[in-house]
Write a protein that holds these residues in place. Structure first.
Motif, mmCIF file in Angstrom:
data_model
loop_
_atom_site.group_PDB
_atom_site.id
_atom_site.type_symbol
_atom_site.label_atom_id
_atom_site.label_comp_id
_atom_site.label_asym_id
_atom_site.label_seq_id
_atom_site.Cartn_x
_atom_site.Cartn_y
_atom_site.Cartn_z
ATOM 1 N N TYR A 274 -25.072 30.162 -10.696
ATOM 2 C CA TYR A 274 -26.220 29.723 -11.958
ATOM 3 C C TYR A 274 -27.893 29.589 -11.241
ATOM 4 N N THR B 72 -26.728 19.925 -15.960
ATOM 5 C CA THR B 72 -26.007 20.801 -17.071
ATOM 6 C C THR B 72 -25.077 21.804 -16.025
ATOM 7 N N TYR B 73 -25.779 22.677 -15.148
ATOM 8 C CA TYR B 73 -25.207 23.626 -14.575
ATOM 9 C C TYR B 73 -23.671 22.957 -13.579
ATOM 10 N N GLN C 53 -21.035 22.329 -15.508
ATOM 11 C CA GLN C 53 -20.397 23.570 -15.951
ATOM 12 C C GLN C 53 -19.851 24.078 -14.708
ATOM 13 N N SER C 54 -20.108 23.959 -13.502
ATOM 14 C CA SER C 54 -19.450 24.478 -12.204
ATOM 15 C C SER C 54 -18.344 23.646 -12.038
ATOM 16 N N ASP D 185 -16.024 22.462 -14.379
ATOM 17 C CA ASP D 185 -15.401 23.068 -15.356
ATOM 18 C C ASP D 185 -14.655 24.423 -14.445
ATOM 19 N N ASP D 186 -15.725 25.520 -14.076
ATOM 20 C CA ASP D 186 -15.168 26.575 -13.501
ATOM 21 C C ASP D 186 -14.579 26.427 -12.340
ATOM 22 N N SER E 38 -10.582 17.297 -15.694
ATOM 23 C CA SER E 38 -11.178 17.220 -16.872
ATOM 24 C C SER E 38 -10.919 15.928 -17.602
#
Length: 483
Positions: A260, A325-326, A329-330, A332-333, A338
């Motif tokens: 990202y 935000t990233y 997201q990371s 999640d990746d 969760s």
């Protein structure tokens, strides 16, 4: 003329390689100086010489207690093992290599990149199903070394492997994950070769004693239900433990800074001069903040060092927002948990910490230099055990209590009989008033508690079975009998 390489002596790198001796029908004996860590990345202290159990029966796991002798353990390979066959899958960007006979079935590839790795389907690998960097990351995360990648029809070690120092990770309920070009040898010092196409940098070694491909893991720990000792179920896990420890956080930060940051015009200037080990530093910081060992303080210098990296950077609010935000997201990746409770705490820190960074980076800012590293916790008592889950099967399991019934003539005691009746979620729901895991608190309020138990209003998610209420009543009545 060219010199015959087989006639040469060992290179400097080969002479310096650490080794693990695989004893005949016995334990693994790693060279001194190979660090051993648990699945969270926490070092495991060991006195030399180190002997690691591989029969699965030791009472001092991961260390050997000679149980292999009483068991009659054999280190022979099983003829039923998956054949040693290297498959090559050609894609638009690269070739991907796989040997099912090497696979330890950790599931990292199928769980995290299922657009390429298709569980239970043929073909197993679709190399054109993801970006090139995602393919490389998936191959490098494969702990068994079964996967490889190359630009042509040959495995490229520079793409497939990461240059890491030697280490042995004792995975949770699974194999030893060895990294750093550690050589496996038998008692005579002869190399133990792996299957075709296997990585020379990392390998998974059987720890359950049941592999069909000894000494390598074949995933049989799943079949034989191999388990490490269960930690105290009454102790709330730290965020560090719940996240998966340092390895999980490092996976997340590597994704963040490789995927990202370089592509974002607002963030890339901030990190243009970051050190190559910056993802490791951030992972160490988050590990310490989330209740793990003092990795950042011990390795890099603590709070003063971290703050010094922000001074004068003048981070703008829009950059901070993108960073947060990233980072989410990371997470999640990388497959971090969760569940709502963990994400509430995780996002709370990401927001809090990034806003503090903006404040400390401003023009003329003078952050206090000697603050302690913050220690983050579950927010507002929102822990994984603080509520009944919505899924019926999980809800049933969460409500089950292991009832320890006193024997005939045995007095009802708090620790073995009463405290286990109260789950972590029961305790958390009452901590504002008193602690259900402290005998003095429960004894003081036993009549009020009993009245609510008998009325079915405690706990909040369903009444206790009659036998549990009766057991608590016996204990409460005994408190009032003069001694």
């Amino acid at each position: 003329m060219t010199e015959d390489s087989s006639a040469r002596g060992p290179s400097d790198q080969q002479r310096q390689r650490k080794r693990i001796i695989v004893r005949h029908n016995g334990p693994y004996e790693p060279d001194p100086g190979i660090p051993i860590a648990d699945h969270l990345g926490v070092p495991i202290a060991a006195e030399a010489p180190v002997r690691l159990c591989r029969c699965g029966q030791s009472q001092t796991k991961p260390f050997c207690d000679d149980s292999h002798i009483a068991r009659g353990f054999t280190g022979a390979r099983d003829p039923r093992r998956v054949p040693d066959k290297l498959e090559i899958y050609a894609g638009q960007q690269a070739y991907v290599f796989d040997n099912r006979g090497t696979c330890a079935h950790s599931g990292f590839c199928t769980d995290r990149l299922n657009s390429v790795f298709h569980l239970g389907e043929e073909p197993f690998i679709a190399p054109s199903g993801a970006r090139f960097d995602d393919l490389i990351n998936a191959v490098r995360r494969c702990p068994s070394g079964a996967l490889g990648i190359g630009m042509g029809p040959a495995r490229d070690a520079n793409l497939s492997d990461v240059d890491r120092p030697p280490q042995i990770e004792v995975s949770k309920d699974g194999p030893y994950r060895v990294t750093g070009h550690v050589e496996l040898v038998d008692e005579d010092g002869m190399p133990i070769t792996g299957n075709a196409g296997a990585s020379q940098e990392h390998v998974s070694l059987c720890r359950c004693g049941s592999s069909l491909n000894k000494p390598f893991c074949s995933g049989m720990h799943w079949n034989v239900a191999f388990h490490d000792p269960v930690p105290d179920p009454m102790r709330e896990p730290t965020l560090f433990e719940w996240a998966g420890g340092y390895p999980a956080l490092l996976d997340m930060t590597r994704i963040f800074y490789s995927r990202y940051v370089p592509e974002d015009p607002l963030l890339s200037p901030l990190f243009a001069e970051m050190s190559p080990d910056h993802p490791e530093r951030v992972a160490a910081w988050l590990s310490e903040v989330f209740g793990g060992p003092r990795f950042y303080t011990e390795r890099y210098g603590g709070y003063r060092r971290m703050v010094s990296q922000h001074i004068g950077k003048e981070i703008r609010p829009e950059q901070r927002a993108l960073w947060a935000t990233y980072m989410v997201q990371s997470a999640d990746d990388a497959g971090l948990p969760s569940d709502p409770e963990f994400r509430a705490a995780f996002v709370a820190y990401i927001e809090w910490g990034s806003r503090i960074a903006v404040e400390n980076s401003g023009a003329g800012a003078k952050p206090p230099p000697n603050m302690p590293v913050p220690r983050w916790w579950w927010v507002c008592n929102a822990t994984p055990a603080a509520r009944p889950p919505a899924i019926a099967g999980d809800a049933h399991a969460a409500n089950e209590v292991s009832l320890a019934v006193p024997g005939p003539g045995e007095a009802v005691q708090f620790e073995p009989h009463i405290r286990p009746l109260f789950r972590p979620m029961d305790r958390n729901s009452m901590l504002f008033a008193f602690d259900l895991w402290k005998e003095a608190d429960v004894a003081k309020h036993c009549r009020q508690i009993l009245a609510r138990l008998e009325a079915g209003t405690m706990p909040c998610d369903g009444a206790w079975p009659a036998e549990q209420v009766a057991l608590f009543a016996r204990w409460a009545d005994a408190l009032e009998v003069p001694t």
